[in-house]
Every structure is written in C-alpha cells, then in structure tokens.
Design an enzyme around this catalytic site. Structure first.
Site, short mmCIF file in Angstrom:
data_model
loop_
_atom_site.label_atom_id
_atom_site.label_comp_id
_atom_site.label_asym_id
_atom_site.label_seq_id
_atom_site.Cartn_x
_atom_site.Cartn_y
_atom_site.Cartn_z
N CYS A 331 70.56 35.46 6.06
CA CYS A 331 71.75 35.32 5.22
C CYS A 331 71.75 33.98 4.49
CB CYS A 331 73.00 35.44 6.10
SG CYS A 331 74.51 35.65 5.15
N ARG A 429 79.46 45.75 0.10
CA ARG A 429 79.71 44.81 1.20
C ARG A 429 79.96 43.41 0.65
NH1 ARG A 429 77.58 41.37 5.17
NH2 ARG A 429 78.18 42.02 7.28
#
EC number: 1.1.1.205
Length: 514
Positions: A331, A429
């Site tokens: 991430c 998302r």
C-alpha cells in the site's frame, strides 16, 4: 549494611514500563516495531491459552486470524482452509458478482451437518449426469429419488463404486441400472439428532446416510467426509447449520446491492464493506441499506484509523470495524494521499473507543511476523487480518512462477493499477472509478512460496499462544483486560534496540520459522 539495600523482604518493586495509555499519550505515531511488551508471570502452559475472540457483535472465532479480501489472497480455497483452522476468509470482490457468490457457495458446501439441498437425480438420469455433477460439485455420492427432487420417495443411491469402472460408451446407461437399490441402503428416520445420525453413519461404514420421513421420502443426507473433517479440524468456524463460516467483500455503490443479494443467497455469514476510507456517506448509506434489508447479516465497516471515523460507522450500525490505512506492505496510500496513520496507534485509538459500544476491531495491515499479531491483539484488536503474510501460500489464488530459481506467486495491492485494470470493483474501493487518470494507491510484486497454510497457520496459532504465555495472559480477553487496566506494560524501542532485537553479528544464518 549498604544504604541501597532494602530491609523487610522484596515487597517493594519499582514501577517499570508504560501503560498503553501512557505509551500513546503523546502525538507520536507508533507502529508494531516501535515498542515491546514487558513479560509477566507464567503459571500455565502455552497450549492452555484460549484464543477465542469476537469477529463481530454476534460471530466469535476460535482463532483470531482472518484472510484479507484481496484477489491474490482469498478465494474459496483460502476461505475454506482459514475456517477449518478456526479463522475466517473474506472472498474478494475484484470479480463478477456471480463468480464471487459461487466462491462463497463452495465454502458453505464444503462441510455441512444435515444437507437439506443435496444434488438429487432420478432413475431416468444417466451415468453422464453423475459425472457432470462430480465435475461441478466435487463428489459423486448422489441420492436417487422417483422424481429427482428432495421430498420424493428414495429409490437408491449412486456412488463412485457404482460407476468407477464404466467405459465411456456406458455414460448413457440409466442410473436405475447401476444404482445401489433402496433395500440395500442404511437410512435414518427424520427427527434424528446430528449426533445420533453420525453414530449410525459410523457403524454403517457407508459414505452417505440418507434421512427419510415415515413415507420414505428423502428429507436430508449426511456425509462421512464431514465426520472426518470434524475429527481433523476441531477448531473449525461453523454456523448453526454446521457449515463453514464465510465472509465476502462488497463496495458501497448502487450496483453493489445486486452483488450483495447474490452473496446472501449463497450463504455469506458476514459482509465487509471494502473501502480505503470508510468514513463516507456512501458507506453509511450502505450500512443502513443492509441492516434494513438483511437485519440478520453481520456488517463490518472500514477502513478507519480514528475514533471520529469509527463513531459515524458505529452510529450507522456496523457490527465490527476494520482498522488500517496505508500500512500494508503493498500500500502506498500514505505516500500518495498524505493520509493514514501508523498502525499501532490506529489500532489502540479505535479499539479503545469502539469497545465502549461492544464493537470488535480488526487490525488490518502491517502484519509481518507473529510478534506483530500478538502486539495488535495486545493493543485491543479482537482479530487480525492478513494479506502478505498469507500470500504465496498454496491456497492463495494464482499460479506459481520461477525467477532466478526462486518459486514465487504474484501479490498486489487492490489499489495497484494492475488490480484496477482487472475490475472496476477495486477502483470503487479508492473512489476512483470515474476518474480519467487513475491514481495508484498500491503496487504489484511477488512473494516467495510459503507452502500450505495448513502448516503456516498452526505456526501462527502456536506463536500467539507462546506470546500470551510470556505476557502472563491465559486468554485474549484477559490480555485486553490487562492492557486496559494498566497491568500490561509496554516499552518504546529506539532504532538501536530494534536492531538488537533482530538477528545481528552473524556472518551468515538460516532463518527457519517452522
């Protein structure tokens, strides 16, 4: 006598370490490597440690381990394996709604008590129909009724022993010619308990036990394979029907309501609303919609990293919270968006707030070792969600490949351009499905083969138990109580201390964990 000696015994013990409240009292953001837990007193063995913990308000797991809804981590194989070992898997939604619902269905059908909707055929069906059912469902023990439906008169059963040695030219043979007839079957009467039925099945040495009513009509069936699974996996996470628990991820847009309908029909026990930033009008509206249409369905909101974010989702009615923003190994949200929070601080702050409302917290992201799992649980998390830790296992989706002689599997963030290009679900998302220019919040990479989680997860379980033993906590609930009461003590680590705590001073070494 030296003036530093204390008379009167060892009743005096100086204060040592920091409480969790003191550890997080200043404005520094801490992650798992920034602190240690000070050891306590041991008066029990590691295998006595109870790892039972809440996933949501109404779902409890015997193991606090969850697989992440990522397309390189969790599909049916991973969810089945996680549930068998006491955890749960969440099927990703970077796919069609039909594919995702079918993956949930595979998990729910893997193990059952009384099977009330088995595959049923009639005497006029053929051997080819049985073989087709075996390919589709993975088994060939099929009851035969007069009409080929449940509730019809039982006339026989077809098992692999009846058709194993038939040639291809015999695939058109009617089942009435090859089935084991009713008079040779062992059956149990309707109303029998599952325990009694299992005992009958054990004594009969058969693969399947049909359950019939007083008119000899088929009402259910139980399978011998389920008996073996019960024996081999005593910690398995199951619902009230003795089926494995399974979770699934959905987005927060209007078309996700269709996906939600298919997932509930497939039997999903819990839904996680998959968003990188859960404090939004979209997620709050989706929570309200789910709670109104499916009041029995457990809903996990997130992701959040502050109490203020958590408040809005708790007010909306979530049954659990997923904590973490930008801390996963793949991430880059914190780097690109300048938003997020170090995971240790995020877990403590949200869990300390959410516990007041009976809402369990999932620590999602930043888990690299079993020690990190213990630390997350000690900071108030009820369960821990893992992505990279489970990636590249046998059960993870994807094919192995070799690079420089090393066996690898692909692993990618759901915010990576790779994932976004596969499906719009991962774009939703990150609120970017309508953008002309996609902003990546994750990367793609590869991870070395870890083998099966049938070996890896037991290592994690044993590691958590030994960690709790060193701390002096007999259970995870005791661990959290010790933390909130101030009995559990922590200590910050300098960079030098972190180096000291790892392997150092060796020319070479091999690090085998299990």
């Amino acid at each position: 006598m030296a003036d530093y000696l204390i008379s009167g015994g060892t009743g005096y013990v100086p204060e040592d370490g920091l409480t969790a409240q003191q550890l997080f009292a200043n404005a520094d953001g801490l992650t798992y490597n920034d602190f240690l837990i000070l050891p306590g007193f041991i008066d029990f063995t590691a295998d006595e440690v109870d790892l039972t913990s809440a996933l949501t308000r109404k779902i409890t797991l015997k193991t606090p381990l969850i697989s992440s809804p990522m397309d390189t981590v969790t599909e049916a194989d991973m969810a089945i394996a996680m549930a068998l070992m006491g955890g749960i898997g969440f099927i990703h939604h970077n796919c069609t709604p039909e594919f995702q619902a079918n993956e949930v269905r595979k998990v729910k059908k893997f193990e059952q008590g009384f099977i009330t909707d088995p595959v049923v055929l009639s005497p006029s069906h053929t051997v080819g129909d049985v073989l087709e059912a075996k390919i589709r469902h993975g088994f060939s023990g099929i009851p035969i009724t007069e009409t080929g439906t449940m509730g019809s008169k039982l006339v026989g059963i077809v098992t692999s022993r009846d058709i194993d040695f038939l040639a291809e030219k015999d695939h058109t043979t009617l089942l009435s010619e090859v089935m084991t007839p009713r008079n040779e079957l062992v059956v149990a009467p309707a109303g029998v308990t599952l325990k009694e039925a299992n005992e009958i099945l054990q004594r009969s040495k058969k693969g399947k036990l049909p359950i019939v009513n007083d008119r000899d009509e088929l009402v259910a069936i139980i399978a011998r394979t389920d008996l073996k699974k019960n024996r081999d996996y005593p910690l398995a996470s199951k619902d009230s029907h003795k089926q494995l628990l399974c979770g699934a991820a959905v987005g927060t847009r209007e078309d996700d309501k269709y996906r939600l309908d298919l997932l509930t029909q497939a039997g999903a026990d819990v839904i996680v609303l998959d968003s990188s930033q859960g404090n939004s009008v979209y997620q709050i509206a989706m929570v309200h919609y789910i709670k109104q249409k499916y009041p029995h369905l457990q809903v996990i909101g997130g992701n959040v990293v502050t109490a203020a974010q958590a408040k809005n989702l708790i007010d909306a009615g979530v049954d659990g919270l997923r904590v973490g923003m930008g801390c996963g190994s793949i991430c880059i949200t914190q780097e690109v968006m300048a938003c997020g929070r170090p995971q240790g601080t995020a877990v403590y702050k949200v869990a300390e707030y959410a516990r007041r409302f009976g809402v369990p917290v999932i620590a999602d992201g930043g888990i690299q070792t079993v020690g990190h799992v213990v630390k997350a649980l000690a900071l108030g998390a009820s369960t821990v969600m893992m992505g990279s830790l489970l990636a590249a296992t046998t059960e993870a989706p994807g094919e192995y490949f070799f690079s420089d002689g090393v066996r690898l599997k692909k692993y990618r963030g759901m915010g990576s351009l790779d994932a976004m290009e596969k499906s719009s679900s991962s774009q939703k998302r990150y609120f970017s499905e309508g953008d002309k220019v996609k902003i990546a919040q994750g990367v793609s990479g590869s991870i070395q083969d870890k083998g099966s989680i049938q070996k890896f997860v037991p290592y994690l379980i044993a590691g958590i138990q030994h960690g709790c033993q060193d701390i002096g906590a007999r259970s995870l609930s005791v661990l959290r109580s010790m933390m909130y009461s101030g009995e559990l003590k922590f200590e910050k680590r300098t960079m030098s201390a972190q180096i000291e705590g790892g392997v150092h001073g060796l020319h070479s070494y091999e690090k085998r964990l299990y």
